[in-house]
Design a protein around this motif. Structure first.
Motif, PDB file in Angstrom:
ATOM      1  N   PRO A  60      12.128  -7.806   4.383  1.00  0.00           N
ATOM      2  CA  PRO A  60      11.436  -7.587   3.113  1.00  0.00           C
ATOM      3  C   PRO A  60      10.773  -6.214   3.046  1.00  0.00           C
ATOM      4  O   PRO A  60      10.277  -5.701   4.050  1.00  0.00           O
ATOM      5  CB  PRO A  60      10.391  -8.707   3.088  1.00  0.00           C
ATOM      6  CG  PRO A  60      10.970  -9.778   3.945  1.00  0.00           C
ATOM      7  CD  PRO A  60      11.702  -9.066   5.039  1.00  0.00           C
ATOM      8  N   ASP A  61      10.784  -5.623   1.859  1.00  0.00           N
ATOM      9  CA  ASP A  61      10.136  -4.343   1.618  1.00  0.00           C
ATOM     10  C   ASP A  61       9.364  -4.451   0.308  1.00  0.00           C
ATOM     11  O   ASP A  61       9.937  -4.821  -0.727  1.00  0.00           O
ATOM     12  CB  ASP A  61      11.162  -3.211   1.542  1.00  0.00           C
ATOM     13  CG  ASP A  61      10.533  -1.846   1.745  1.00  0.00           C
ATOM     14  OD1 ASP A  61       9.601  -1.508   0.987  1.00  0.00           O
ATOM     15  OD2 ASP A  61      10.953  -1.131   2.664  1.00  0.00           O
ATOM     16  N   GLU A  62       8.076  -4.132   0.349  1.00  0.00           N
ATOM     17  CA  GLU A  62       7.200  -4.342  -0.803  1.00  0.00           C
ATOM     18  C   GLU A  62       7.044  -3.101  -1.678  1.00  0.00           C
ATOM     19  O   GLU A  62       6.178  -3.040  -2.536  1.00  0.00           O
ATOM     20  CB  GLU A  62       5.830  -4.833  -0.314  1.00  0.00           C
ATOM     21  CG  GLU A  62       5.934  -6.175   0.392  1.00  0.00           C
ATOM     22  CD  GLU A  62       4.658  -6.607   1.082  1.00  0.00           C
ATOM     23  OE1 GLU A  62       3.675  -5.829   1.047  1.00  0.00           O
ATOM     24  OE2 GLU A  62       4.637  -7.708   1.656  1.00  0.00           O
ATOM     25  N   ARG A  63       7.896  -2.112  -1.474  1.00  0.00           N
ATOM     26  CA  ARG A  63       7.911  -0.938  -2.342  1.00  0.00           C
ATOM     27  C   ARG A  63       8.950  -1.131  -3.451  1.00  0.00           C
ATOM     28  O   ARG A  63       9.894  -1.913  -3.284  1.00  0.00           O
ATOM     29  CB  ARG A  63       8.257   0.317  -1.534  1.00  0.00           C
ATOM     30  CG  ARG A  63       7.241   0.682  -0.478  1.00  0.00           C
ATOM     31  CD  ARG A  63       7.747   1.797   0.423  1.00  0.00           C
ATOM     32  NE  ARG A  63       8.860   1.363   1.266  1.00  0.00           N
ATOM     33  CZ  ARG A  63       9.612   2.166   1.998  1.00  0.00           C
ATOM     34  NH1 ARG A  63       9.390   3.479   1.972  1.00  0.00           N
ATOM     35  NH2 ARG A  63      10.597   1.682   2.736  1.00  0.00           N
ATOM     36  N   PRO A  86      13.518 -12.503  -6.129  1.00  0.00           N
ATOM     37  CA  PRO A  86      12.341 -12.551  -7.005  1.00  0.00           C
ATOM     38  C   PRO A  86      11.403 -11.364  -6.854  1.00  0.00           C
ATOM     39  O   PRO A  86      11.130 -10.891  -5.747  1.00  0.00           O
ATOM     40  CB  PRO A  86      11.664 -13.856  -6.567  1.00  0.00           C
ATOM     41  CG  PRO A  86      12.776 -14.703  -6.025  1.00  0.00           C
ATOM     42  CD  PRO A  86      13.690 -13.744  -5.347  1.00  0.00           C
ATOM     43  N   VAL A  87      10.896 -10.913  -8.003  1.00  0.00           N
ATOM     44  CA  VAL A  87       9.928  -9.831  -8.056  1.00  0.00           C
ATOM     45  C   VAL A  87       8.960 -10.117  -9.199  1.00  0.00           C
ATOM     46  O   VAL A  87       9.331 -10.757 -10.191  1.00  0.00           O
ATOM     47  CB  VAL A  87      10.636  -8.470  -8.245  1.00  0.00           C
ATOM     48  CG1 VAL A  87      11.289  -8.371  -9.624  1.00  0.00           C
ATOM     49  CG2 VAL A  87       9.686  -7.309  -8.023  1.00  0.00           C
ATOM     50  N   THR A  88       7.733  -9.662  -9.059  1.00  0.00           N
ATOM     51  CA  THR A  88       6.734  -9.942 -10.086  1.00  0.00           C
ATOM     52  C   THR A  88       7.069  -9.251 -11.399  1.00  0.00           C
ATOM     53  O   THR A  88       7.004  -9.857 -12.470  1.00  0.00           O
ATOM     54  CB  THR A  88       5.343  -9.491  -9.602  1.00  0.00           C
ATOM     55  OG1 THR A  88       5.025 -10.178  -8.398  1.00  0.00           O
ATOM     56  CG2 THR A  88       4.284  -9.777 -10.650  1.00  0.00           C
ATOM     57  N   THR A  89       7.460  -7.969 -11.338  1.00  0.00           N
ATOM     58  CA  THR A  89       7.725  -7.177 -12.538  1.00  0.00           C
ATOM     59  C   THR A  89       9.010  -6.394 -12.378  1.00  0.00           C
ATOM     60  O   THR A  89       9.236  -5.770 -11.332  1.00  0.00           O
ATOM     61  CB  THR A  89       6.570  -6.202 -12.824  1.00  0.00           C
ATOM     62  OG1 THR A  89       5.348  -6.936 -12.946  1.00  0.00           O
ATOM     63  CG2 THR A  89       6.809  -5.407 -14.098  1.00  0.00           C
ATOM     64  N   ALA A 146       5.676  -6.822  -4.291  1.00  0.00           N
ATOM     65  CA  ALA A 146       5.900  -5.469  -4.802  1.00  0.00           C
ATOM     66  C   ALA A 146       5.351  -5.345  -6.220  1.00  0.00           C
ATOM     67  O   ALA A 146       5.387  -6.311  -7.008  1.00  0.00           O
ATOM     68  CB  ALA A 146       7.391  -5.154  -4.793  1.00  0.00           C
ATOM     69  N   GLU A 147       4.830  -4.158  -6.567  1.00  0.00           N
ATOM     70  CA  GLU A 147       4.302  -3.950  -7.915  1.00  0.00           C
ATOM     71  C   GLU A 147       5.395  -4.117  -8.959  1.00  0.00           C
ATOM     72  O   GLU A 147       5.156  -4.650 -10.045  1.00  0.00           O
ATOM     73  CB  GLU A 147       3.673  -2.564  -8.032  1.00  0.00           C
ATOM     74  CG  GLU A 147       2.401  -2.386  -7.208  1.00  0.00           C
ATOM     75  CD  GLU A 147       1.760  -1.029  -7.437  1.00  0.00           C
ATOM     76  OE1 GLU A 147       2.265  -0.254  -8.288  1.00  0.00           O
ATOM     77  OE2 GLU A 147       0.762  -0.731  -6.787  1.00  0.00           O
ATOM     78  N   GLU A 152       0.834  -1.210   0.000  1.00  0.00           N
ATOM     79  CA  GLU A 152       0.000   0.000   0.000  1.00  0.00           C
ATOM     80  C   GLU A 152       0.868   1.261   0.000  1.00  0.00           C
ATOM     81  O   GLU A 152       0.556   2.239  -0.695  1.00  0.00           O
ATOM     82  CB  GLU A 152      -0.917  -0.004   1.216  1.00  0.00           C
ATOM     83  CG  GLU A 152      -2.012  -1.078   1.196  1.00  0.00           C
ATOM     84  CD  GLU A 152      -1.488  -2.478   1.446  1.00  0.00           C
ATOM     85  OE1 GLU A 152      -2.164  -3.457   1.042  1.00  0.00           O
ATOM     86  OE2 GLU A 152      -0.381  -2.614   2.048  1.00  0.00           O
ATOM     87  N   GLN A 153       1.948   1.256   0.749  1.00  0.00           N
ATOM     88  CA  GLN A 153       2.848   2.418   0.745  1.00  0.00           C
ATOM     89  C   GLN A 153       3.514   2.584  -0.610  1.00  0.00           C
ATOM     90  O   GLN A 153       3.692   3.706  -1.094  1.00  0.00           O
ATOM     91  CB  GLN A 153       3.902   2.254   1.838  1.00  0.00           C
ATOM     92  CG  GLN A 153       3.347   2.378   3.252  1.00  0.00           C
ATOM     93  CD  GLN A 153       4.346   1.977   4.319  1.00  0.00           C
ATOM     94  OE1 GLN A 153       5.270   1.201   4.065  1.00  0.00           O
ATOM     95  NE2 GLN A 153       4.165   2.498   5.523  1.00  0.00           N
TER      96      GLN A 153
END
Length: 561
Positions: A468-471, A517-520, A495-496, A423-424
């Motif tokens: 972990p950081d989702e930004r 790993p990251v989605t994009t 993360a986006e 969300e951040q």
């Protein structure tokens, strides 16, 4: 009698006259009667700038109780009258109020000598009215424990101590006067210089200032070296505070303060700061207002700094140009670098003033770790922290049609605390203000957020995370002409994206490495985005390489594995 014996005799006679006169003057409460006797003792003094004036010879007690202001001032006045020399503070604790330093005087503090600022606020005064025709107002006060105005060739040296007793100027509770009866902007600095030339302060221990420790205003040719500054007993006590000064050189100093460790306001030029260590609640290198240019800061250790180690705020009409930061270690800091161009406090810009200008700022060889702030060690009171301080990153922040130009980062390795949420990271509409670095709130990137920058260079940058950081690691928001070479950062599956480019153009990135790993890999937003190229690197940990949104055109992006 030979010439040497004659010189000694004349000096001894002068001292005896000065001491005798001073003793009588202290009885009557008029120490300047003694000064008059000493000044007129010899119309042509043989000392000629070489004399040593022990303040005990002028009646100073050094017992930690007696007020020795008059004796110290008399010694300085006589030394100045006799074409300069050295005023000696021997072993002892000499309690003083405001004392004026004068041209050609060296104040030497012996290793066991201490100047102790009195707790009686009535013993301090502004000294002289300081008229200003430069447009800069001395709204921070003009009271010094030791001060000089329109003087030259002043030196303060020795391994002794100047103790400001700063806690005596702090109110115990809101609405209650400080013990000294003096607070606000009427607190005394350790050292205050205004329109002085050829200043040297070296090797002295500056302890617990009631306000800023060393304040240098409209001065030139200043050398500060080997100083030990400690002061965490009161709010708003900067270590060094420079205002519109030139040819300033700071080296081999150790500074632990509550407020800005090294502030540069007004038009500071030709400044070097090197081989120093700093710790503070707020900022270390704080730039605000005026035209700061031709400045290098190198070989410094910044530790336990829970504000922002490097903070530059350029207001309308200001200009920051040709400033270099290199070889800096940051241990346990928040921030860690923030540059902002905006009106003060986010208010609308006045039509009469041009927007601020920031150009040619470089950062190289900076390693360290960013943390969430904790109570500052040794501080006598607690601090509250804002959300933007709990989550911080490198921030380059301008807005509207104003761009900072030619900002470069080379060999930057930072470890971040992590903990940011999806969300951040999803926030796009960042507040258009850049007063304090935390005023934009929690940044949507954990590593570097850049808005409105032209000619941005990122070379050999590596970010890591404790948790972990989702930004995203990097966000370019309306950045034009960016070169990225050797960017490495971990991502998170939630993360986006690892990288986000918004309305940016002419961006070239090579040797990008996705560390986890990251989605994009990259999200490109906005129809204004164009000419974006990703050329090589290790992208294997990205499940998808590109995402387009908010009208971005696929033709705007080229990616080669």
């Amino acid at each position: 009698m030979n010439a040497a014996e004659n010189q000694l005799s004349r000096r001894a006679w002068i001292d005896k006259v000065a001491v005798a006169g001073l003793g009588a003057a202290l009885v009557t409460g008029l120490p300047h009667q003694a000064l008059a006797l000493a000044n007129n003792a010899d119309d042509k003094p043989a000392l000629n700038g070489t004399g040593i004036y022990n303040i005990r010879d002028f009646g100073a007690k050094g017992d930690g109780k007696t007020l020795d202001t008059a004796a110290l001032q008399a010694a300085i006045d006589v030394c100045n009258k006799h074409n300069g020399g050295t005023v000696l503070v021997p072993a002892g604790v000499f309690v003083i109020g405001t004392v004026e330093l004068k041209s050609n005087v060296t104040l030497h503090l012996s290793a066991q000598g201490k100047l102790l600022g009195t707790a009686d606020g009535k013993q301090y005064y502004a000294g002289k009215t300081i008229p200003l025709d430069t447009g800069w107002t001395m709204n921070d006060g003009n009271v010094g424990l030791l001060f000089a105005v329109n003087a030259e060739n002043i030196t303060i040296e020795g391994n002794g101590t100047i103790d400001g007793q700063g806690a005596q100027f702090r109110s115990p509770t809101k609405g209650v006067p400080p013990p000294s009866g003096r607070g606000g902007n009427d607190r005394p600095y350790h050292l205050l210089f205004y329109q002085c030339k050829n200043l040297t302060v070296r090797d002295v221990f500056l302890l617990n200032s009631a306000y800023h420790s060393v304040r240098v205003c409209f001065c030139s040719f200043v050398k500060l070296e080997g100083l030990h500054i400690r002061g965490r007993v009161i709010h708003n006590n900067d270590g060094f505070h420079f205002v519109a000064s030139e040819y300033v050189h700071v080296s081999n100093c150790d500074v632990q303060t509550q407020d800005d460790a090294c502030a540069l306001f007004g038009s500071c030029k030709f400044v070097t700061i090197t081989n120093c260590s700093f710790s503070t609640r707020w900022s270390v290198f704080r730039f605000g207002g005026g035209e700061a240019e031709n400045i290098t800061i190198s070989n410094c250790l910044i530790y336990e700094t829970y504000g922002c180690p490097i903070k530059m705020r350029c207001s309308p009409g200001g200009r920051f140009e040709n400033i270099s930061f290199s070889n800096i270690v940051m241990r346990d800091v928040t921030g860690p670098i923030s540059i902002g161009i905006s009106p003060p406090n986010g208010q609308a810009q006045g039509a009469a003033r041009a927007p601020g200008k920031v150009k040619n700022i470089s950062f190289s060889n900076i390693h360290g770790n960013v943390v969430k702030p904790v109570p500052l060690r040794d501080s006598e009171f607690s601090s509250n922290y804002n959300p933007g301080e709990m989550f911080s990153c490198i921030t380059l922040n301008s807005m509207d049609d104003v761009y900072m130009e030619n900002i470069s980062f080379n060999n930057i390795h930072l470890t971040y605390p992590g903990g940011g949420t999806t969300e951040q990271g999803a926030v796009r509409d960042m507040p258009k203000l850049a007063g304090e670095y935390y005023q934009i709130g929690v940044p949507p990137a954990y590593g570097l957020y850049a808005r409105n920058v032209k000619a941005l260079t990122l070379t050999d940058m590596r970010f890591e995370m404790e948790q972990p950081d989702e930004r995203p690691a990097l966000i370019l928001d309306h950045v034009h002409d960016a070169a990225i070479n050797g960017f490495s950062a971990p991502g998170q599956p939630r993360a986006e994206s690892l990288l986000r480019f918004i309305g940016s153009r002419d961006v070239y990135a090579s040797a990008v490495r996705v560390l986890s790993p990251v989605t994009t890999l990259l999200e490109v937003e906005g129809a204004a985005s164009s000419n974006i190229k990703i050329d090589g690197g290790d992208l294997s940990r990205a499940a998808k390489v590109l995402k387009l949104s908010s009208g971005a055109d696929a033709k705007a992006v080229k990616i080669r594995d």
